[in-house]
Scaffold this active site. Sequence first.
Site, mmCIF file in Angstrom:
data_model
loop_
_atom_site.group_PDB
_atom_site.id
_atom_site.type_symbol
_atom_site.label_atom_id
_atom_site.label_comp_id
_atom_site.label_asym_id
_atom_site.label_seq_id
_atom_site.Cartn_x
_atom_site.Cartn_y
_atom_site.Cartn_z
ATOM 1 N N ARG A 23 -3.377 4.927 9.421
ATOM 2 C CA ARG A 23 -3.616 3.554 8.936
ATOM 3 C C ARG A 23 -2.731 2.543 9.655
ATOM 4 N NH1 ARG A 23 -5.872 2.813 3.368
ATOM 5 N NH2 ARG A 23 -7.330 4.525 3.190
ATOM 6 N N ARG A 27 -2.949 -3.596 6.356
ATOM 7 C CA ARG A 27 -2.439 -4.794 5.671
ATOM 8 C C ARG A 27 -0.940 -5.033 5.788
ATOM 9 N NH1 ARG A 27 -5.535 -3.569 0.228
ATOM 10 N NH2 ARG A 27 -4.795 -1.582 0.989
ATOM 11 N N ARG A 36 -8.032 -10.653 8.254
ATOM 12 C CA ARG A 36 -8.629 -10.255 6.972
ATOM 13 C C ARG A 36 -8.976 -11.452 6.093
ATOM 14 N NH1 ARG A 36 -10.897 -8.522 3.084
ATOM 15 N NH2 ARG A 36 -10.370 -6.719 1.808
ATOM 16 N N ASP A 72 -13.748 3.232 8.724
ATOM 17 C CA ASP A 72 -13.391 3.861 7.460
ATOM 18 C C ASP A 72 -14.219 5.129 7.329
ATOM 19 O OD1 ASP A 72 -11.738 3.263 4.914
ATOM 20 O OD2 ASP A 72 -13.651 3.992 4.163
ATOM 21 N N TYR A 149 -16.251 11.531 -2.915
ATOM 22 C CA TYR A 149 -16.509 10.091 -3.058
ATOM 23 C C TYR A 149 -17.949 9.831 -3.476
ATOM 24 C CZ TYR A 149 -12.756 6.904 -2.111
ATOM 25 O OH TYR A 149 -11.648 6.132 -2.253
HETATM 26 O O1 CP3 Z 1 -5.745 5.114 10.470
HETATM 27 C C1 CP3 Z 1 -6.262 4.030 10.769
HETATM 28 O O2 CP3 Z 1 -5.591 2.996 11.000
HETATM 29 C C2 CP3 Z 1 -7.765 3.962 10.997
HETATM 30 C C3 CP3 Z 1 -8.496 3.307 9.955
HETATM 31 C C4 CP3 Z 1 -8.701 3.989 8.606
HETATM 32 C C5 CP3 Z 1 -8.940 3.240 7.427
HETATM 33 N N1 CP3 Z 1 -9.252 4.112 6.440
HETATM 34 C C6 CP3 Z 1 -8.887 1.781 7.325
HETATM 35 C C7 CP3 Z 1 -8.813 1.145 6.013
HETATM 36 C C8 CP3 Z 1 -8.806 5.338 8.273
HETATM 37 C C9 CP3 Z 1 -8.574 6.574 9.140
HETATM 38 C C10 CP3 Z 1 -9.162 5.407 6.902
HETATM 39 C C11 CP3 Z 1 -9.420 6.672 6.205
HETATM 40 C C12 CP3 Z 1 -9.756 6.667 4.788
HETATM 41 N N2 CP3 Z 1 -10.439 5.723 4.092
HETATM 42 C C13 CP3 Z 1 -9.485 7.739 3.917
HETATM 43 C C14 CP3 Z 1 -8.844 9.039 4.301
HETATM 44 C C15 CP3 Z 1 -7.400 8.919 4.617
HETATM 45 C C16 CP3 Z 1 -6.519 8.492 3.497
HETATM 46 O O3 CP3 Z 1 -5.836 7.481 3.681
HETATM 47 O O4 CP3 Z 1 -6.467 9.178 2.484
HETATM 48 C C17 CP3 Z 1 -9.973 7.389 2.651
HETATM 49 C C18 CP3 Z 1 -9.871 8.220 1.389
HETATM 50 C C19 CP3 Z 1 -10.587 6.121 2.779
HETATM 51 C C20 CP3 Z 1 -11.305 5.332 1.747
HETATM 52 C C21 CP3 Z 1 -10.665 4.030 1.520
HETATM 53 N N3 CP3 Z 1 -10.732 2.959 2.392
HETATM 54 C C22 CP3 Z 1 -9.944 3.615 0.377
HETATM 55 C C23 CP3 Z 1 -9.608 4.491 -0.798
HETATM 56 C C24 CP3 Z 1 -9.583 2.280 0.589
HETATM 57 C C25 CP3 Z 1 -8.942 1.351 -0.409
HETATM 58 C C26 CP3 Z 1 -7.499 1.584 -0.544
HETATM 59 C C27 CP3 Z 1 -6.775 0.535 0.225
HETATM 60 O O5 CP3 Z 1 -5.816 0.895 0.932
HETATM 61 O O6 CP3 Z 1 -7.164 -0.639 0.104
HETATM 62 C C28 CP3 Z 1 -10.035 1.903 1.867
HETATM 63 C C29 CP3 Z 1 -9.846 0.588 2.509
HETATM 64 C C30 CP3 Z 1 -9.223 0.587 3.874
HETATM 65 N N4 CP3 Z 1 -9.508 1.473 4.875
HETATM 66 C C31 CP3 Z 1 -8.295 -0.382 4.353
HETATM 67 C C32 CP3 Z 1 -8.050 -0.043 5.699
HETATM 68 C C33 CP3 Z 1 -7.183 -0.780 6.681
HETATM 69 C C34 CP3 Z 1 -7.766 -1.576 3.580
HETATM 70 C C35 CP3 Z 1 -8.826 -2.606 3.512
HETATM 71 C C36 CP3 Z 1 -8.358 -3.990 3.223
HETATM 72 O O7 CP3 Z 1 -7.900 -4.680 4.141
HETATM 73 O O8 CP3 Z 1 -8.506 -4.420 2.078
#
Ligand code: CP3
Length: 348
Positions: A23, A27, A36, A72, A149
């Site tokens: 990640r 943010r 964003r 994502d 999911y």
């Molecule tokens: O690693 C990276 O930088 C690549 C991008 C990436 C994102 N999500 C961007 C993201 C990757 C590899 C993921 C994987 C992901 N997404 C997983 C598996 C890895 C983990 O972290 O457990 C899962 C379960 C998700 C599903 C997901 N996406 C959730 C549960 C959320 C909300 C939680 C949160 O942090 O807001 C997201 C949103 C998300 N995915 C954001 C980002 C940068 C935040 C979005 C925002 O700006 O509001």
Amino acid sequence: MNDRYLKACRREAVDRTPIWLMRQAGRYMSAYRAVRERYGFLQMVKTPEVAAEITLQPIEAFDLDAAIIFADILPPLEGIGLQLSFEKGEGPIIHNPIRSAADVAALHECDPRESVSYTLDAVRLVKRALADRIPLIGFSGAPFTLAAYAIEGGGSKEYRRSKQLMFAQPAAWHSLMAQLSTLVRDYLLAQIEAGVDAVQLFDSWAGALAPDDYAEYVLPYVQRIIAEVRASQPGVPIVYFGTDMAGLHPLLAQSGADVLGVDWRSRIDEAWAQFGPGVAVQGNLDPMALFAPWPELERRARTVLDRIGGRPGHIFNLGHGILTETPEDNVRRLVEFVHTYQPDQVIR
Ligand code: CP3
């Protein structure tokens, strides 16, 4: 190219320990928050120019050894018929979750080359911008985490409905996993064709399973995906990551992955001993360590590196994704430290 990351995936000797952070585009970065403000999350993922720009933000800010495409794990589920949205403060929601064998049977086939063409376009843009300075990592959710999911419809603590389907309707479970495995395989292969240099499978939730259930209901699909991707694209490293997996470590060794991720709940050298010498390891600093004062953060980073003791086949990373509000300056200092520290004592 700075190929430390790829060399470490292959357990070859490197001049410095490679580091990237799960990640890493997100943010905690002010540059990310600025973009964003103008877009919804899915809109950012689905606009290749924006996804490419965000992918590159941490690369410009820090001396990281790999980029990961900004996307994502959930949008590929739209292609098989699930309706996805990200609500403010709530995370992802699936509006038509899978609840029955009939729901599984109603899923469509899809070609990720079309259904997630925006991510493939973003990969091509990032590859051009990186001009082979560092490798680009592609990724997919692993089938269990995607299935969970799709069934729960959002986040979950107990995975009640997922385990209900698994335990009460194993044929429907296996059918769902088989369909998701085909999707994941095709998605990873499409990303490799578009130019990614390595791929990572995120199975963030599989740690919720008992080892016998993991072995019966999940591992065969992970093995199949990894074997099929490797058969089509030999030489592209495949990384498998999950959290809370300590009880599954001996089984992960059978996944066939080149690299296994380790979260902070295990000692990385002990996890590696359970995996055996045939894999590389990635990890495993507690993401909360980045909030500590520098001397404490440094001590914790040093402990990870001392446990590895300079053995080839380590990629430094966090044990899970970097958290919102992480100080960017601590990220900069961590990357610098990992690149300069030479372990003098080996913890065994
Ligand atoms: O690693 C990276 O930088 C690549 C991008 C990436 C994102 N999500 C961007 C993201 C990757 C590899 C993921 C994987 C992901 N997404 C997983 C598996 C890895 C983990 O972290 O457990 C899962 C379960 C998700 C599903 C997901 N996406 C959730 C549960 C959320 C909300 C939680 C949160 O942090 O807001 C997201 C949103 C998300 N995915 C954001 C980002 C940068 C935040 C979005 C925002 O700006 O509001």
